[in-house]
Design a protein around this motif. Structure first.
Motif, short mmCIF file in Angstrom:
data_model
loop_
_atom_site.label_atom_id
_atom_site.label_comp_id
_atom_site.label_asym_id
_atom_site.label_seq_id
_atom_site.Cartn_x
_atom_site.Cartn_y
_atom_site.Cartn_z
N SER A 22 -2.74 -2.59 5.76
CA SER A 22 -3.72 -3.28 6.60
C SER A 22 -3.56 -2.83 8.05
O SER A 22 -2.51 -2.30 8.44
N PRO A 23 -4.57 -3.02 8.86
CA PRO A 23 -4.43 -2.68 10.29
C PRO A 23 -3.25 -3.39 10.95
O PRO A 23 -2.57 -2.82 11.81
N GLU A 24 -2.98 -4.63 10.53
CA GLU A 24 -1.86 -5.38 11.09
C GLU A 24 -0.52 -4.74 10.71
O GLU A 24 0.39 -4.64 11.54
N SER A 25 -0.41 -4.30 9.47
CA SER A 25 0.81 -3.65 9.02
C SER A 25 0.99 -2.30 9.72
O SER A 25 2.12 -1.94 10.11
N GLN A 26 -0.09 -1.57 9.89
CA GLN A 26 -0.01 -0.29 10.60
C GLN A 26 0.42 -0.50 12.05
O GLN A 26 1.21 0.29 12.59
N ALA A 27 -0.10 -1.54 12.68
CA ALA A 27 0.27 -1.82 14.07
C ALA A 27 1.74 -2.20 14.17
O ALA A 27 2.43 -1.83 15.13
N LEU A 28 2.22 -2.94 13.18
CA LEU A 28 3.63 -3.34 13.18
C LEU A 28 4.54 -2.12 13.00
O LEU A 28 5.57 -2.00 13.66
N GLY A 99 8.45 -5.40 -2.48
CA GLY A 99 7.07 -5.84 -2.40
C GLY A 99 6.14 -4.74 -2.86
O GLY A 99 6.51 -3.56 -2.86
N PRO A 100 4.93 -5.08 -3.26
CA PRO A 100 3.98 -4.08 -3.76
C PRO A 100 3.67 -2.97 -2.76
O PRO A 100 3.29 -1.87 -3.17
N SER A 101 3.86 -3.22 -1.48
CA SER A 101 3.52 -2.22 -0.48
C SER A 101 4.55 -1.11 -0.36
O SER A 101 4.28 -0.06 0.25
N VAL A 102 5.74 -1.28 -0.93
CA VAL A 102 6.82 -0.30 -0.78
C VAL A 102 6.63 0.82 -1.80
O VAL A 102 6.56 0.57 -3.01
N SER A 103 6.58 2.05 -1.33
CA SER A 103 6.32 3.19 -2.20
C SER A 103 7.49 3.47 -3.14
O SER A 103 8.63 3.07 -2.88
N LEU A 144 4.41 -6.74 5.79
CA LEU A 144 3.52 -7.82 6.22
C LEU A 144 2.47 -8.12 5.16
O LEU A 144 2.10 -9.29 4.96
N ASP A 145 2.01 -7.11 4.45
CA ASP A 145 0.98 -7.30 3.45
C ASP A 145 1.52 -7.92 2.16
O ASP A 145 0.74 -8.21 1.24
N ASP A 146 2.83 -8.10 2.09
CA ASP A 146 3.46 -8.67 0.89
C ASP A 146 3.79 -10.15 1.06
O ASP A 146 4.62 -10.69 0.33
N ALA A 197 17.98 -11.97 1.34
CA ALA A 197 17.74 -11.26 2.59
C ALA A 197 16.36 -10.63 2.55
O ALA A 197 15.87 -10.24 1.49
N LEU A 198 15.74 -10.54 3.72
CA LEU A 198 14.45 -9.86 3.86
C LEU A 198 14.62 -8.69 4.81
O LEU A 198 15.07 -8.85 5.94
N ILE A 199 14.27 -7.49 4.34
CA ILE A 199 14.27 -6.29 5.16
C ILE A 199 12.81 -5.86 5.33
O ILE A 199 12.15 -5.51 4.35
N ARG A 200 12.30 -5.89 6.53
CA ARG A 200 10.88 -5.62 6.74
C ARG A 200 10.57 -4.15 6.52
O ARG A 200 11.20 -3.25 7.09
N ALA A 201 9.58 -3.89 5.68
CA ALA A 201 9.31 -2.54 5.18
C ALA A 201 8.67 -1.62 6.22
O ALA A 201 8.71 -0.40 6.07
#
Length: 297
Positions: A22-28, A99-103, A144-146, A197-201
């Motif tokens: 998402s644009p928000e994830s790209q910005a992050l 999360g689904p967003s992680v390749s 963020l998208d997850d 633990a959460l590691i931001r992707a």
């Protein structure tokens, strides 16, 4: 004889969905990329483990241990467990969950990094720490998208977590690069038996690795940060990205058999100088004492 004629494509095949951030994830991701570059430009996120410019002695180690092992980073003076030691008593199995967003490519890298770090932590502490497909210390790699995925998974793992803490895991502010929580049953919360633990992707490689190093070590029981800890990852100044020689000694002290979960800082004070001296390769001074640490580090 096998026919080489092309076979018709089945009508029920679904098109492969390609994840687009998402644009928000790209910005992050852009924000974290610039942040990592800025930190490194300023000489931070060091990977040398501490050098001649960061000397420390047994007294420094003793003071840091008191601050990091007996107080909570986000706790207050009345919080349960404040002033008492906490750690795992049974084997720790770290489970990577994505999360689904992680390749797929990134998952392979993260699993390898997690496995190597678990082996190192086990060696340092003398405690059984491994990785596996089923674990009691869940390490979530998610973006963020997850958010919905993270919320559902954390809620299932920790059903008694407050709504505020659940929201923090699902949609953390961008200044929270990673998070961890660990504890035991209600009757004995300082004997850890579950961690998340959460590691931001969206983070670039070095910040991602720094999060793994700090959060998982904190999840073992060094649950505070202190400005007095140096060279250390347990310090909010981002000077070091990886576990330092100082931090290795702290973890060894935490899992020393002479200490026990639930032990108060007053009970541990006579032992701490001895443990610190031993880690520094010194002969302990039987007349040495330790000064009580303040929770306001």
């Amino acid at each position: 004889m096998t026919s080489l004629r092309p076979q018709p494509r089945p009508d029920n095949l679904k098109p492969v969905e390609v994840y687009t951030p998402s644009p928000e994830s790209q910005a992050l991701a852009l924000f974290y990329g610039r942040l990592e570059q800025d930190l490194q430009t300023r000489g931070l996120l060091r990977v040398d483990g501490g050098a001649v410019d960061t000397p420390y002695d047994a007294e420094d180690l003793s003071e840091a241990f008191q601050a990091l092992a007996f107080y909570d980073e986000y706790g207050d003076a009345s919080a349960s467990g404040t002033g008492r030691l906490a750690r795992w008593t049974g084997p720790v199995v770290m489970q990577a969950v994505f999360g689904p967003s992680v390749s797929a490519e990134q998952r392979i890298k993260d699993k390898a990094l997690l496995s190597a770090y678990a082996t190192r932590l086990s060696r340092l502490t003398g405690h059984r720490i491994t990785t596996g497909a089923r674990g009691n210390f869940t390490v979530l790699f998610a973006g963020l998208d997850d958010a919905d995925f993270v919320r559902a998974r954390v809620q299932r793992l920790l059903p008694n977590m407050s709504e505020a803490d659940l929201a923090l895991f699902a949609t953390p502010p961008r200044q929270f690069y990673c998070l961890v929580t660990a504890g035991g049953p209600a009757a004995d919360p300082l004997r850890y038996s579950r961690g998340v633990a959460l590691i931001r992707a969206e983070q670039p490689p070095l910040m991602r690795e720094a999060c793994i190093h700090e959060e998982l070590a904190q999840g073992l029981g060094l649950r505070n940060d202190s400005q007095r800890a140096r060279p250390s990852i347990f310090n909010d100044d981002d000077e070091f990205a990886r576990l330092t020689s100082h931090d290795e000694k702290l973890l060894a002290m935490l899992y020393d058999a002479r200490l026990n979960p639930g032990m108060s800082i007053e009970e541990a004070l006579p032992l701490i100088p001895t443990l610190a001296a031993e880690q520094m390769g010194l002969t302990p001074d039987p007349d040495a004492g330790a000064s009580p640490a303040s929770p306001a580090f």
